[in-house]
Design a protein around this motif. Structure first.
Motif, short mmCIF file in Angstrom:
data_model
loop_
_atom_site.label_atom_id
_atom_site.label_comp_id
_atom_site.label_asym_id
_atom_site.label_seq_id
_atom_site.Cartn_x
_atom_site.Cartn_y
_atom_site.Cartn_z
N PRO A 1 0.72 -1.15 -0.05
CA PRO A 1 0.04 -0.05 0.03
C PRO A 1 0.86 1.21 0.22
CG PRO A 1 -0.89 -1.64 1.66
CD PRO A 1 0.42 -2.11 1.08
N ASP A 2 1.99 1.24 0.70
CA ASP A 2 2.71 2.59 0.92
C ASP A 2 3.15 2.73 -0.54
OD1 ASP A 2 2.57 2.54 3.57
OD2 ASP A 2 4.60 1.88 3.91
N ASP A 3 3.73 1.86 -1.52
CA ASP A 3 4.20 2.00 -2.98
C ASP A 3 3.21 2.45 -3.80
OD1 ASP A 3 6.68 1.56 -1.94
OD2 ASP A 3 6.44 -0.75 -2.54
N GLN A 4 1.91 1.83 -3.60
CA GLN A 4 0.84 2.07 -4.42
C GLN A 4 0.34 3.50 -4.06
OE1 GLN A 4 -1.81 -0.83 -3.07
NE2 GLN A 4 -1.04 -2.48 -4.32
N LEU A 5 0.47 3.93 -3.00
CA LEU A 5 -0.03 5.38 -2.68
C LEU A 5 0.88 6.43 -3.27
CD1 LEU A 5 -1.69 7.38 -1.03
CD2 LEU A 5 -0.22 7.04 1.10
N ARG A 6 2.22 6.07 -3.22
CA ARG A 6 3.17 6.98 -3.80
C ARG A 6 3.04 6.93 -5.27
NH1 ARG A 6 8.43 5.31 -0.02
NH2 ARG A 6 7.83 6.57 1.86
N ASP A 7 2.70 5.96 -5.83
CA ASP A 7 2.40 6.02 -7.19
C ASP A 7 1.30 6.69 -7.73
OD1 ASP A 7 3.15 4.81 -10.05
OD2 ASP A 7 1.27 4.04 -9.93
N LEU A 8 0.10 6.70 -7.02
CA LEU A 8 -1.05 7.48 -7.37
C LEU A 8 -0.77 9.14 -7.16
CD1 LEU A 8 -3.62 6.01 -8.53
CD2 LEU A 8 -4.58 6.42 -6.22
N LEU A 9 -0.14 9.12 -5.84
CA LEU A 9 0.17 10.47 -5.84
C LEU A 9 1.28 11.10 -6.96
CD1 LEU A 9 0.88 10.65 -1.72
CD2 LEU A 9 -1.32 11.20 -3.15
N GLY A 10 2.13 10.51 -7.17
CA GLY A 10 3.16 11.02 -8.16
C GLY A 10 2.32 11.03 -9.41
N ARG A 11 1.52 10.12 -9.86
CA ARG A 11 0.95 10.38 -11.27
C ARG A 11 -0.27 11.39 -11.31
NH1 ARG A 11 -1.49 5.19 -14.86
NH2 ARG A 11 -2.75 6.50 -16.27
N PHE A 12 -1.23 11.66 -10.27
CA PHE A 12 -2.20 12.50 -10.19
C PHE A 12 -2.17 13.67 -9.49
CE2 PHE A 12 -3.99 8.48 -11.76
CZ PHE A 12 -4.45 8.96 -13.04
N ALA A 13 -1.29 13.72 -8.59
CA ALA A 13 -0.81 14.97 -7.78
C ALA A 13 -2.29 15.41 -7.24
CB ALA A 13 -0.29 16.03 -8.47
N PRO A 14 -2.94 14.53 -6.70
CA PRO A 14 -4.36 15.27 -5.97
C PRO A 14 -3.98 16.19 -4.88
CG PRO A 14 -3.95 12.87 -5.12
CD PRO A 14 -2.92 13.08 -6.33
N PRO A 15 -4.76 17.11 -4.35
CA PRO A 15 -4.73 17.90 -3.51
C PRO A 15 -4.90 16.93 -2.12
CG PRO A 15 -6.19 18.96 -5.07
CD PRO A 15 -5.87 17.37 -5.60
N LEU A 16 -4.21 17.20 -1.21
CA LEU A 16 -4.32 16.41 0.13
C LEU A 16 -4.91 17.50 1.26
CD1 LEU A 16 -0.72 14.91 0.54
CD2 LEU A 16 -2.59 14.17 -0.92
N ARG A 17 -6.11 16.72 1.81
CA ARG A 17 -6.98 17.39 2.76
C ARG A 17 -7.24 16.47 3.78
NH1 ARG A 17 -9.72 18.53 -2.24
NH2 ARG A 17 -9.15 20.68 -2.91
N PRO A 18 -6.02 16.01 4.54
CA PRO A 18 -6.08 14.71 5.75
C PRO A 18 -7.20 15.22 6.71
CG PRO A 18 -3.90 15.73 5.31
CD PRO A 18 -4.71 16.74 4.70
#
Length: 248
Positions: free
Chosen positions: A159-176
């Motif tokens: 999951p850590d790698d998958q999350l980074r891959d998705l963040l890198g591809r789409f750069a979605p805004p983060l609103r924790p």
């Protein structure tokens, strides 16, 4: 190497896309045989690469589309989709049944993420299309469905790698801390007095700040698992910031 004739053309595959090729054929140069009717998109998919993962394609200095009909002698450069991938609106996601942990982490970061643990492939495509969500999966066959408006292959087994891959591809805004990790609904602050009847006595004594999901009513507070969740959020924010993988 496959037998090559003067009737063949060649796909020059970007390094990022080599992983989609069968192990025995993982070479940058892939011969194809134009037949006057099979499109470039068909040839690219026939070697194993979903078109959702493909960016610009060129013959010489000219850009070509997946509908281009290759000719003998063509050398087609096949690039990976640019990162961050540009979308007409802020990205929203739909994850397939195998990506439940990733879905919860995306929601933890405030990213609009639909997920169902019992939805079949046709239903996934319908929801993705109707709600204009990017369908995220590691199922290449699902990505090749013609009806799908937009999909993405997520890389990594953890999951850590998958999350980074998705963040890198789409750069979605983060609103924790703004979405329900159970259902994806939006959270709003709620007074302790209002939710007190729904809480265990120990929780009422220990915590004063609460949030509640608009959709399912789930109540949230910073409890025993907060440090682990804060670590996930901090790590994602730091990685996205250092890699330019976040939109304003």
């Amino acid at each position: 190497m496959d037998d090559v004739t003067e009737r063949d053309a060649f796909l020059h595959i970007a390094p990022e896309l080599i992983m989609f090729l069968p192990v025995s054929r993982r070479r940058e140069s892939q011969p194809i045989t134009p037949d006057g009717s099979s499109t470039l998109g068909h040839h690219v998919e026939s070697v194993g690469i979903p078109l959702t993962e493909v960016g610009p394609m060129t013959v010489g200095s000219c850009g070509v589309s997946p509908s281009y009909l290759p000719e003998p002698g063509d050398v087609v450069r096949v690039e990976a989709v640019p990162r961050p991938q540009q979308l007409p609106a802020e990205p929203r996601f739909l994850l397939d049944v195998h990506l439940g942990t990733l879905a919860r982490r995306l929601r933890l970061l405030g990213i609009d993420t639909a997920y169902h643990n019992d939805m079949d492939d046709p239903s996934l495509v319908i929801q993705a299309n109707e709600e204009h969500r990017v369908l995220v999966t590691q199922d290449r066959g699902l990505l090749r469905r013609r009806a799908l408006w937009l999909g993405a292959y997520v890389r990594g087994s953890r999951p850590d790698d998958q999350l980074r891959d998705l963040l890198g591809r789409f750069a979605p805004p983060l609103r924790p801390w703004t979405r329900c990790t159970a259902c994806n609904g939006e959270l709003s602050p709620v007074s302790k007095h209002e939710v007190a009847p729904l809480l265990e006595a120990g929780t009422r004594r220990t915590y004063d700040v609460y949030g509640r999901c608009h959709d399912c009513g789930q109540i949230y507070w910073h409890g025993a698992h907060s440090e682990r969740l804060r670590h996930i959020v901090r790590s994602a924010q730091e990685w996205a910031g250092s890699h330019g993988a976040v939109r304003p």
